[in-house]
Write an enzyme that holds these catalytic residues in place. Structure first.
Site, PDB file in Angstrom:
ATOM      1  N   HIS A   1       0.733  -1.270   0.123  1.00  0.00           N
ATOM      2  CA  HIS A   1       0.033  -0.011   0.096  1.00  0.00           C
ATOM      3  C   HIS A   1       0.787   1.354   0.108  1.00  0.00           C
ATOM      4  O   HIS A   1       0.572   2.476  -0.668  1.00  0.00           O
ATOM      5  CB  HIS A   1      -0.964  -0.215   1.056  1.00  0.00           C
ATOM      6  CG  HIS A   1      -2.285  -0.823   0.630  1.00  0.00           C
ATOM      7  ND1 HIS A   1      -3.538  -0.368   0.651  1.00  0.00           N
ATOM      8  CD2 HIS A   1      -2.370  -1.961  -0.018  1.00  0.00           C
ATOM      9  CE1 HIS A   1      -4.054  -1.281   0.196  1.00  0.00           C
ATOM     10  NE2 HIS A   1      -3.773  -2.423  -0.148  1.00  0.00           N
TER      11      HIS A   1
ATOM     12  N   ARG B   1     -10.469   4.951  -3.428  1.00  0.00           N
ATOM     13  CA  ARG B   1     -10.187   3.861  -2.339  1.00  0.00           C
ATOM     14  C   ARG B   1     -10.764   4.507  -0.925  1.00  0.00           C
ATOM     15  O   ARG B   1      -9.905   5.392  -0.503  1.00  0.00           O
ATOM     16  CB  ARG B   1      -8.767   3.655  -2.285  1.00  0.00           C
ATOM     17  CG  ARG B   1      -8.409   2.703  -3.365  1.00  0.00           C
ATOM     18  CD  ARG B   1      -6.834   2.070  -3.153  1.00  0.00           C
ATOM     19  NE  ARG B   1      -6.663   0.985  -4.010  1.00  0.00           N
ATOM     20  CZ  ARG B   1      -5.702   0.930  -4.897  1.00  0.00           C
ATOM     21  NH1 ARG B   1      -5.343   2.118  -5.653  1.00  0.00           N
ATOM     22  NH2 ARG B   1      -5.320  -0.041  -5.628  1.00  0.00           N
TER      23      ARG B   1
ATOM     24  N   ARG C   1     -15.537   3.056  -3.771  1.00  0.00           N
ATOM     25  CA  ARG C   1     -15.433   1.584  -3.189  1.00  0.00           C
ATOM     26  C   ARG C   1     -15.938   1.841  -1.754  1.00  0.00           C
ATOM     27  O   ARG C   1     -15.099   2.463  -0.850  1.00  0.00           O
ATOM     28  CB  ARG C   1     -14.022   0.991  -3.457  1.00  0.00           C
ATOM     29  CG  ARG C   1     -13.811  -0.326  -3.059  1.00  0.00           C
ATOM     30  CD  ARG C   1     -12.808  -1.371  -3.227  1.00  0.00           C
ATOM     31  NE  ARG C   1     -11.590  -0.441  -2.600  1.00  0.00           N
ATOM     32  CZ  ARG C   1     -10.301  -0.998  -2.770  1.00  0.00           C
ATOM     33  NH1 ARG C   1     -10.105  -2.016  -3.882  1.00  0.00           N
ATOM     34  NH2 ARG C   1      -9.355  -0.529  -2.393  1.00  0.00           N
TER      35      ARG C   1
ATOM     36  N   GLU D   1     -12.295 -10.100  -7.342  1.00  0.00           N
ATOM     37  CA  GLU D   1     -11.088 -10.132  -6.810  1.00  0.00           C
ATOM     38  C   GLU D   1     -10.762 -11.591  -6.375  1.00  0.00           C
ATOM     39  O   GLU D   1      -9.383 -12.086  -6.040  1.00  0.00           O
ATOM     40  CB  GLU D   1     -10.682  -9.276  -5.566  1.00  0.00           C
ATOM     41  CG  GLU D   1     -10.891  -7.842  -5.746  1.00  0.00           C
ATOM     42  CD  GLU D   1     -10.543  -6.781  -4.770  1.00  0.00           C
ATOM     43  OE1 GLU D   1      -9.627  -6.386  -4.762  1.00  0.00           O
ATOM     44  OE2 GLU D   1     -11.346  -6.690  -3.940  1.00  0.00           O
TER      45      GLU D   1
ATOM     46  N   ASN E   1      -5.019  -6.882  -8.619  1.00  0.00           N
ATOM     47  CA  ASN E   1      -3.849  -7.033  -7.727  1.00  0.00           C
ATOM     48  C   ASN E   1      -4.192  -8.315  -6.593  1.00  0.00           C
ATOM     49  O   ASN E   1      -3.430  -9.055  -6.632  1.00  0.00           O
ATOM     50  CB  ASN E   1      -3.753  -5.746  -6.722  1.00  0.00           C
ATOM     51  CG  ASN E   1      -3.550  -4.670  -7.613  1.00  0.00           C
ATOM     52  OD1 ASN E   1      -2.827  -4.717  -8.543  1.00  0.00           O
ATOM     53  ND2 ASN E   1      -3.613  -3.509  -6.768  1.00  0.00           N
ATOM     54  N   ASP E   2      -5.496  -8.294  -5.993  1.00  0.00           N
ATOM     55  CA  ASP E   2      -5.803  -9.114  -5.582  1.00  0.00           C
ATOM     56  C   ASP E   2      -6.256 -10.662  -6.226  1.00  0.00           C
ATOM     57  O   ASP E   2      -6.105 -11.754  -5.789  1.00  0.00           O
ATOM     58  CB  ASP E   2      -6.927  -9.059  -4.545  1.00  0.00           C
ATOM     59  CG  ASP E   2      -6.619  -8.351  -3.129  1.00  0.00           C
ATOM     60  OD1 ASP E   2      -5.541  -8.716  -2.524  1.00  0.00           O
ATOM     61  OD2 ASP E   2      -7.325  -6.838  -2.979  1.00  0.00           O
TER      62      ASP E   2
ATOM     63  N   ARG F   1       1.109 -10.836  -2.372  1.00  0.00           N
ATOM     64  CA  ARG F   1       1.305  -9.588  -3.023  1.00  0.00           C
ATOM     65  C   ARG F   1       2.203  -8.852  -2.250  1.00  0.00           C
ATOM     66  O   ARG F   1       2.812  -8.047  -2.951  1.00  0.00           O
ATOM     67  CB  ARG F   1      -0.058  -8.741  -3.218  1.00  0.00           C
ATOM     68  CG  ARG F   1      -0.810  -8.213  -2.169  1.00  0.00           C
ATOM     69  CD  ARG F   1      -2.388  -7.451  -2.435  1.00  0.00           C
ATOM     70  NE  ARG F   1      -2.049  -6.225  -2.675  1.00  0.00           N
ATOM     71  CZ  ARG F   1      -3.051  -5.526  -2.926  1.00  0.00           C
ATOM     72  NH1 ARG F   1      -4.340  -5.891  -3.119  1.00  0.00           N
ATOM     73  NH2 ARG F   1      -3.150  -4.232  -3.291  1.00  0.00           N
TER      74      ARG F   1
ATOM     75  N   CYS G   1      -8.987  -2.445 -12.411  1.00  0.00           N
ATOM     76  CA  CYS G   1      -8.439  -1.207 -11.618  1.00  0.00           C
ATOM     77  C   CYS G   1      -7.423  -1.503 -10.921  1.00  0.00           C
ATOM     78  O   CYS G   1      -7.008  -0.946 -10.032  1.00  0.00           O
ATOM     79  CB  CYS G   1      -9.811  -0.324 -10.777  1.00  0.00           C
ATOM     80  SG  CYS G   1     -10.419  -1.539  -9.675  1.00  0.00           S
TER      81      CYS G   1
END
Ligand code: PEP
Ligand code: MG
Length: 756
Positions: free
Chosen positions: A367, A474, A510, A610, A633-634, A644, A681
């Site tokens: 992150h 986010r 989200r 995801e 990503n997930d 990750r 995304c």
């Protein structure tokens, strides 16, 4: 009986006086070695300083031939002195000439001395030189004498580090401390940054080295150790989210170390020898770090970094500093160098002064890296050892293209990079020009390039980057940077600001995606989890704590009054979760309309894809929502079973691997089949080569960090889409010559001069 502490105390007092006298550096060094020799009843005292070319040069001596000063030299690892420097450990010998490493330097005239005690001159675990005493008689130096010489070496380390000796180096030569070094690791965000080092957890510089009264100082040390232990116990007892799992283990280790009698004894010994408690902590830590540097056992090395953190905490206690002191006087071109860092910590730095970020750990999707990318700063990761080689204020270059850093670069390298920065600025100019062009492939197919955001600082980039909207907002970032739960009004205010800044462009919010690696230290409900990534996170957590979700939804509904609300749910695993969330939303809508609130003109509910379970119910999913957004990503993490955030695996599997691309194609096809808009995304959308692949697979809307929009658009406008679709028809199920898909895609682009 001789008071073992009085010798070193007198010496340190004398050294302090010498440091303050207005002397030429050579004169000061000469007097220092003379005083050490006298104090330790040694016939010889010599100081060797490590140069950048790995040579230890004699800088001062009492007892050896004075003509040898600046002439006698040994390579690192050569002779006794070179051995001490290379191993960072003292050598205590009653008959030096018998030692296998002994090397005879005729110019020094040292053959008549038998006993030898040499200690490394250390600073933050780095060897800067070697300090030696010698005697004619064969004697073994006592432990307290070794300790005294080590303490003295610390003062000399300070002299070297402050640049006092720079004037004594011959032209063309440099001290090791100033040596230019380069590291190669991984690129986590593109861009090139030139600036000056800011250590994220700065080694606290201890300037007050000598104590006035050892007994008082020991009391001060003990009191600080006591509060340190209490604070650790306290943290362990408060079952806070940040202290679960690994973090808890670290704290348990801290508790063990803080009570380690060996450590405490060494600290007290150093104080008895005349150091302040702070200087003692630094000395003991530096000795330990230097010794551990040669250990290869990763567990022990990890423990060393725990010990470092603990020592830093103790230093802060002693110096009365808060734990959150962000570098106050930040240079205007700061490059943050950190072992690892939380996303919130990066946000503590003022954006306008940041030119780059260097991490010893981290992964491209962790992150802090995502936040850095949102801020548009170059990031280089996996730079092992960077923290101990860098000093605050050193010149540094972050090369986010090559995944390299250059510390204290030579002027020609710096000039080359300055040119690169100018080149990039010209390219940015080209991207800016591109903003005016329609967002279409060469053969006229429209593709929406949206941006990811999460904070108010991101908003100006919407216009700057020329994004078609915000494809992923986010919302948890607001929660992550706060110290308590953001109140409903604060949430509503942010959402309203986002929509205002978007000026009618679409924004997809989200719902908060916390848990996993996104921890809120103030959230007391978190449980200890073996596998947080597979645990109580995102929609799972918010459905169990509907109060949280309700507040957020209400804030969103109010902020979107009179406008469209696009809302998506993170980490959906089964369709029932969407239905449950919809119930909560409907109830909030009913509640607000009962009180005559201005409601959104329309409400679109989407799910993030995801979790692989959704791949096996794609048609049902598409029917259950208004849109789907792939969180690559997930999704990649779960499809490939690869954490990750795990640096060990960061480079192991390719996001453009055939099975993953096939999954992405199935999703796009299901969207078309069901007339449900599909977007993506994750970070995958932000690299031109993978963005190209996505468009070829059928994606017509992708969302990425703002800095990626220019390069992706440059690719897009040159892309003959029909040819790429034909390429996938041929290769997706049977890649040509069994080649990796990345190589095939690269060749496709090269053949057509598509800029990637
Ligand atoms: C993703 O997983 O791809 C995603 C966009 O969400 P996040 O990176 O915030 O987990
Ligand atoms: Mg995700």
């Amino acid at each position: 009986m001789r008071d073992t502490a009085s010798g070193p105390r007198v010496l340190l007092k004398r050294l302090r006086e010498l440091m303050q006298e207005p002397l030429e550096p050579q004169e000061r060094l000469d007097r220092i070695v003379r005083d050490i020799a006298a104090n330790m009843v040694a016939e010889v005292c010599s100081l060797y300083v490590l140069r950048a070319d790995s040579v230890l040069e004699l800088y001062a001596t009492e007892g050896l031939n004075p003509k040898a000063v600046h002439l006698a030299q040994l390579r690192l690892g050569e002779g006794l002195v070179g051995t001490i420097a290379a191993s960072a450990r003292p050598l205590n010998l009653s008959n030096a000439q018998e030692h296998p490493a002994f090397a005879y330097l005729p110019e020094t005239g040292e053959e008549i001395y038998n006993s030898f005690l040499g200690v490394p001159v250390l600073r933050a675990g780095r060897t800067l030189g070697v300090l030696v005493v010698q005697n004619k008689t064969m004697r073994h130096y006592r432990d307290d004498e070794v300790e005294a010489l080590e303490t003295t070496a610390m003062v000399i380390a300070e002299m070297i580090a402050t640049g006092d000796l720079a004037r004594l180096t011959r032209p063309g030569l440099e001290l090791d401390l100033r040596r230019p070094v380069s590291f190669t690791g991984l690129s986590f965000n593109e861009g090139v940054g030139l600036g000056h080092v800011v250590l994220h957890e700065p080694r606290i510089v201890v300037t007050n080295l000598f104590n006035e009264d050892s007994d008082e100082e020991i009391k001060r040390l003990d009191a600080s150790l006591g509060s340190l232990r209490l604070s650790i116990d306290d943290m362990l007892e408060r079952r806070e989210v940040a202290f679960e799992g690994e973090h808890r283990q670290v704290l348990e280790a801290y508790r063990m170390f803080a009570n380690d009698s060996g450590w405490v004894r060494r600290l007290e010994e150093a104080v008895r020898n005349g150091l302040t408690a702070e200087a003692a902590v630094e000395k003991v830590q530096s000795d330990m770090r230097a010794r551990m540097l040669h250990m290869t056992d990763p567990y022990l090395r990890e423990r060393m970094s725990d010990f470092d953190d603990l020592a830093n905490r103790l230093l802060r206690q002693l110096m009365g500093r808060g734990p959150d002191d962000v570098a106050v006087s930040l240079p205007k071109d700061a490059i943050i160098v950190a072992r690892s860092m939380g996303a919130a910590e990066l946000l503590d730095y003022p954006r306008d002064k940041l030119r780059g970020l260097v991490l010893e750990d981290g992964a491209a999707t962790s992150h802090v890296v995502i936040v850095a990318r949102a801020m548009g700063i170059p990031v280089a990761g996996q730079m092992k050892g960077a923290v101990s080689m860098a000093e605050n204020g050193d010149a540094i270059i972050v090369d986010g293209e090559e995944g390299a850093i250059h510390l204290r670069p030579q002027p020609d390298l710096e000039a080359a990079y300055a040119e690169k920065v100018r080149f990039r600025a010209r390219r940015q100019e080209v991207y800016r020009e591109l903003r005016k062009k329609p967002s279409m492939t060469k053969d006229g197919v429209q593709v929406d390039l949206l941006m990811n955001a999460g904070l108010a600082v991101d908003l100006p980039q919407l216009a700057e980057a020329g994004a078609a909207g915000i494809g992923l907002f986010r919302t948890e970032l607001q929660f992550m940077v706060a110290s308590t739960f953001p109140r409903a009004e604060a949430q509503e205010r942010l959402y309203r600001d986002v929509l205002d800044a978007a000026r009618g462009k679409p924004v997809t919010f989200r719902t908060i995606d916390i848990g996993g690696d996104k921890v809120l230290p103030y959230f007391k409900d978190t449980i200890q989890e073996e596998n947080p990534a597979l645990g109580w996170r995102a929609i799972r957590l918010t459905l169990d704590r509907p109060g949280l979700l309700r507040t957020q939804i209400r804030a969103l509904l109010k902020a979107c009054g009179g406008r469209e609300l696009k809302l998506m749910l993170p980490m959906v695993t089964e369709l029932g979760e969407i239905a449950q969330a919809r119930e909560i939303i409907d109830r909030e809508v009913r509640h607000l309309s009962r009180f005559a609130h201005h409601l959104p003109t329309s409400l679109k509910l989407g799910a993030m894809l995801e979790v692989p379970s959704l791949l096996f119910q794609l048609d049902e999913l598409m029917k259950a929502v208004d849109f789907v957004s792939v969180g690559s990503n997930d999704l990649f993490q779960f499809v490939m079973a690869v954490d990750r955030g795990n640096t060990q695996l960061a480079d192991r599997f390719d996001v453009l691997s055939t099975p993953f691309l096939r999954a992405l194609k199935q999703i796009a096809d299901a969207g078309v089949r069901n007339q449900t808009p599909v977007t993506l995304c994750g970070e995958l959308a932000g690299k031109p080569i993978s963005a190209m692949a996505l468009i070829g697979l059928g994606y017509r809307s992708i969302s990425m960090s703002p800095a990626s929009i220019g390069p992706v658009k440059a690719m897009l406008t040159e892309l003959p889409l029909a040819e790429l679709e034909a390429f996938f028809d041929d290769n997706l199920m049977a890649p040509a010559q069994g080649l990796p898909m990345r190589a095939l895609l690269q060749a496709f682009a090269d053949d057509r001069s598509i800029p990637l």
